[in-house]
Enzyme design. Structure first.
Site, PDB file in Angstrom:
ATOM      1  N   HIS A   1       0.513  -1.013   0.185  1.00 13.60           N
ATOM      2  CA  HIS A   1       0.139  -0.027   0.346  1.00 13.60           C
ATOM      3  C   HIS A   1       0.673   1.112   0.431  1.00 13.60           C
ATOM      4  O   HIS A   1       0.786   2.141   0.980  1.00 13.60           O
ATOM      5  CB  HIS A   1      -0.653   0.047   1.020  1.00 13.60           C
ATOM      6  CG  HIS A   1      -1.802   1.336   1.487  1.00 13.60           C
ATOM      7  ND1 HIS A   1      -1.975   2.176   1.124  1.00 13.60           N
ATOM      8  CD2 HIS A   1      -3.163   0.797   1.820  1.00 13.60           C
ATOM      9  CE1 HIS A   1      -2.821   2.629   1.535  1.00 13.60           C
ATOM     10  NE2 HIS A   1      -3.645   2.331   1.806  1.00 13.60           N
TER      11      HIS A   1
ATOM     12  N   GLU B   1      -1.199   0.888  -5.510  1.00 12.10           N
ATOM     13  CA  GLU B   1      -1.094  -0.848  -4.349  1.00 12.10           C
ATOM     14  C   GLU B   1      -1.182  -1.239  -5.116  1.00 12.10           C
ATOM     15  O   GLU B   1      -2.482  -1.610  -5.332  1.00 12.10           O
ATOM     16  CB  GLU B   1      -1.865  -0.297  -4.014  1.00 12.10           C
ATOM     17  CG  GLU B   1      -2.159   1.495  -2.819  1.00 12.10           C
ATOM     18  CD  GLU B   1      -4.086   1.763  -1.893  1.00 12.10           C
ATOM     19  OE1 GLU B   1      -4.260   0.458  -1.816  1.00 12.10           O
ATOM     20  OE2 GLU B   1      -3.811   2.713  -2.221  1.00 12.10           O
TER      21      GLU B   1
HETATM   22  O1  G6P Z   1      -6.830   4.405   6.713  1.00 13.89           O
HETATM   23  P1  G6P Z   1      -6.159   2.446   6.676  1.00 13.89           P
HETATM   24  O2  G6P Z   1      -6.379   1.850   6.739  1.00 13.89           O
HETATM   25  O3  G6P Z   1      -4.839   2.422   5.777  1.00 13.89           O
HETATM   26  O4  G6P Z   1      -6.986   2.405   4.510  1.00 13.89           O
HETATM   27  C1  G6P Z   1      -6.575   4.213   4.310  1.00 13.89           C
HETATM   28  C2  G6P Z   1      -7.190   3.439   2.777  1.00 13.89           C
HETATM   29  O5  G6P Z   1      -6.338   2.533   1.911  1.00 13.89           O
HETATM   30  C3  G6P Z   1      -6.838   2.034   0.440  1.00 13.89           C
HETATM   31  O6  G6P Z   1      -6.264   2.959  -0.657  1.00 13.89           O
HETATM   32  C4  G6P Z   1      -8.166   1.748   0.441  1.00 13.89           C
HETATM   33  O7  G6P Z   1      -8.795   1.788  -1.139  1.00 13.89           O
HETATM   34  C5  G6P Z   1      -9.020   2.608   0.939  1.00 13.89           C
HETATM   35  O8  G6P Z   1     -10.239   2.382   0.654  1.00 13.89           O
HETATM   36  C6  G6P Z   1      -8.605   3.727   2.442  1.00 13.89           C
HETATM   37  O9  G6P Z   1      -9.575   4.458   2.339  1.00 13.89           O
END
Ligand code: G6P
Length: 280
Positions: A151, A254
């Site tokens: 990510h 990601e």
């Molecule tokens: O705040 P987190 O749990 O790290 O997630 C952060 C982001 O991760 C990914 O990019 C998902 O597609 C998003 O929907 C989410 O908001």
């Protein structure tokens, strides 16, 4: 082979500092096997890291490369993005420019994920590249469900100045801002004028993040990961571990096994995937 150096970081967390003989460097915390810094041979930082990042469970560090495992996002019964990014890894082996970190399930993890597995994450830094590999062996007698993603939060001059070229013309994507509605991108470039949160299923294995202000191009090559998620939250909403305005300084690209998963890793099977990041 010199063992990698452990250095103290914030909140009592330890990290490994990697240096390539040709100038690149990186830092990887034991917490989540989390890469928090990647610098090119010119010494420029390429990853976003929030000033308000939290370096202790149950939070993942906001920035760098959170490791989503064994689940992506809310696509399953586990915590958002799975438990690996909130788990403490051990150094398994390493050298000046590379480290492999290991995680085996604890009793606590077994409560929600009753599988025996051995997870190895390797990070290697080059002069203008960073390679990250995940290998997981299913050591239990039944299949284990798996979703995963690297990510990565890339630092940008400003979100207005960048685009992500997803490598194909007019692909459809699942729009997470609209309940994963199937949507078509016009052209191959994602630009950002509002929250963008998309899963490109079966995406090409090479994507590019171009910053037209700095002239920097990051190439993201993925192996073994069918999908690619592109995300910018736009606006200072809901993230206590993000400072005001920081959303303008990063884009996430990601490589993922997201909507194309979860897959079932069979007993005794070792499954692996890799991302290779390079800057030019
Ligand atoms: O705040 P987190 O749990 O790290 O997630 C952060 C982001 O991760 C990914 O990019 C998902 O597609 C998003 O929907 C989410 O908001």
């Amino acid at each position: 082979m010199a063992a990698p150096k452990l250095v103290d970081g914030p909140e009592g967390q330890q990290k490994v500092v990697l240096k390539s003989s040709s100038g690149g460097s990186a830092e990887v915390f034991l917490h989540g096997a989390h890469v928090t810094s990647w610098k090119s041979n010119k010494g420029e930082e390429l990853f976003f890291l929030s000033k308000k990042a939290i370096y202790a469970p149950p939070k993942a560090i906001r920035g760098g490369i959170p490791l989503c495992f064994p689940q992506f996002g809310p696509l399953g019964k586990l915590q958002q993005h799975g438990f690996a990014r909130n788990s403490e890894f051990e150094v398994s082996r390493g050298s000046e420019d590379s480290v492999t970190m290991s995680l085996r399930p604890t009793t606590d993890l077994h409560r929600t994920y009753p599988h025996e597995f051995h997870l190895l994450v390797t990070v290697k830094v080059g002069s203008d590249s960073l390679t990250q590999t995940l290998e997981v062996k299913n050591e239990s007698s039944e299949a284990m469900p798996l979703g995963t993603a690297f990510h990565t939060y890339f630092l940008v001059s400003d979100v207005d100045n960048v685009y992500v070229d997803v490598g194909s013309d007019g692909p459809t994507y699942l729009d997470n801002t609209k309940g994963r509605a199937e949507t078509q991108l016009s052209g191959s470039k994602v630009k950002f004028q509002q929250e963008f949160d998309a899963i490109f299923q079966g995406a090409p294995d090479s994507l590019k993040l171009v910053d037209e202000k700095t002239g920097r191009t990051i190439t993201v090559k993925k192996e073994g990961l069918p999908d690619a998620v592109v995300w910018n939250p736009w606006g200072d909403k809901q993230f206590a571990d993000m400072a005001e305005g920081e959303y303008r300084t990063f884009v996430c690209v990601e490589p993922a096994l997201a909507a194309s998963g979860p897959i079932q890793v069979q007993p005794g099977e070792t499954w692996s995937c890799t991302q290779v990041l390079s800057v030019s």
